[in-house]
Design a protein around this motif. Structure first.
Motif, short mmCIF file in Angstrom:
data_model
loop_
_atom_site.label_atom_id
_atom_site.label_comp_id
_atom_site.label_asym_id
_atom_site.label_seq_id
_atom_site.Cartn_x
_atom_site.Cartn_y
_atom_site.Cartn_z
N LEU A 1 7.29 -25.64 27.72
CA LEU A 1 8.37 -25.99 26.96
C LEU A 1 9.60 -25.76 27.63
CD1 LEU A 1 9.33 -27.65 24.50
CD2 LEU A 1 9.41 -25.44 23.57
N GLU B 1 11.03 -28.85 29.34
CA GLU B 1 12.21 -29.03 28.23
C GLU B 1 11.39 -30.28 27.20
OE1 GLU B 1 16.28 -29.88 29.22
OE2 GLU B 1 16.32 -28.25 30.39
N GLN B 2 10.16 -30.53 27.59
CA GLN B 2 9.69 -31.13 26.51
C GLN B 2 8.01 -31.03 26.73
OE1 GLN B 2 10.42 -35.28 26.59
NE2 GLN B 2 9.22 -35.65 28.29
N THR C 1 3.96 -32.51 25.40
CA THR C 1 2.99 -33.30 24.54
C THR C 1 1.79 -32.62 24.17
OG1 THR C 1 4.09 -35.08 25.51
CG2 THR C 1 2.03 -35.50 24.15
N LYS D 1 5.31 -34.74 20.27
CA LYS D 1 5.98 -34.44 21.36
C LYS D 1 7.01 -33.49 20.92
CE LYS D 1 9.12 -37.06 23.04
NZ LYS D 1 9.99 -38.14 24.20
N GLU E 1 10.34 -31.14 22.01
CA GLU E 1 11.34 -31.16 23.01
C GLU E 1 12.46 -30.29 22.32
OE1 GLU E 1 12.58 -35.08 23.30
OE2 GLU E 1 12.57 -35.58 21.26
#
Length: 116
Positions: free
Chosen positions: A28, A32-33, A35, A112, A114
């Protein structure tokens, strides 16, 4: 950091669950994201938000405390240099979880996660 929950865990035992959360947090921070399944996303949110809140302090003790949990120096450096300064004025709620629907292989609910 939050204590692992009792009963059914994300992986095998409590140490495996801690490693899953640490690895998800590293992904993360780097991308920055991320799944993942909805169950893992719900467990990841308080863990990652507490890491970001501690990184907002920016001192050496906070860095060493986070390094004990995450163990990835590049991710911790990015966390302290790029991610944490963005949220100095924000009182919390650094993550957004968006449901994506079922996974094609086994039907697991995907989400997701984020950074806001």
């Amino acid at each position: 950091m939050p204590r692992p929950k009792k009963g059914a865990r994300l992986g095998g035992g409590p140490s495996h669950q801690r490693k899953i959360l640490a690895n998800l947090t590293v992904s993360l921070i780097e991308h920055e994201q991320v799944t993942t399944t909805h169950a893992k996303a719900k467990v990841l949110r308080p863990y990652a938000e507490k890491v970001i809140t501690k990184a907002r302090r920016g001192d050496l003790h906070a860095r060493r405390t986070i390094l004990r949990k995450i163990e990835n120096k590049d991710a911790v450096t990015k966390l302290f240099d790029d991610v944490a300064p963005r949220y100095t004025e924000r009182p919390g709620g650094y993550l957004r979880i968006t449901k994506l629907g079922p996974r094609t292989g086994d039907g697991a609910e995907m989400a997701k996660v984020e950074l806001v």
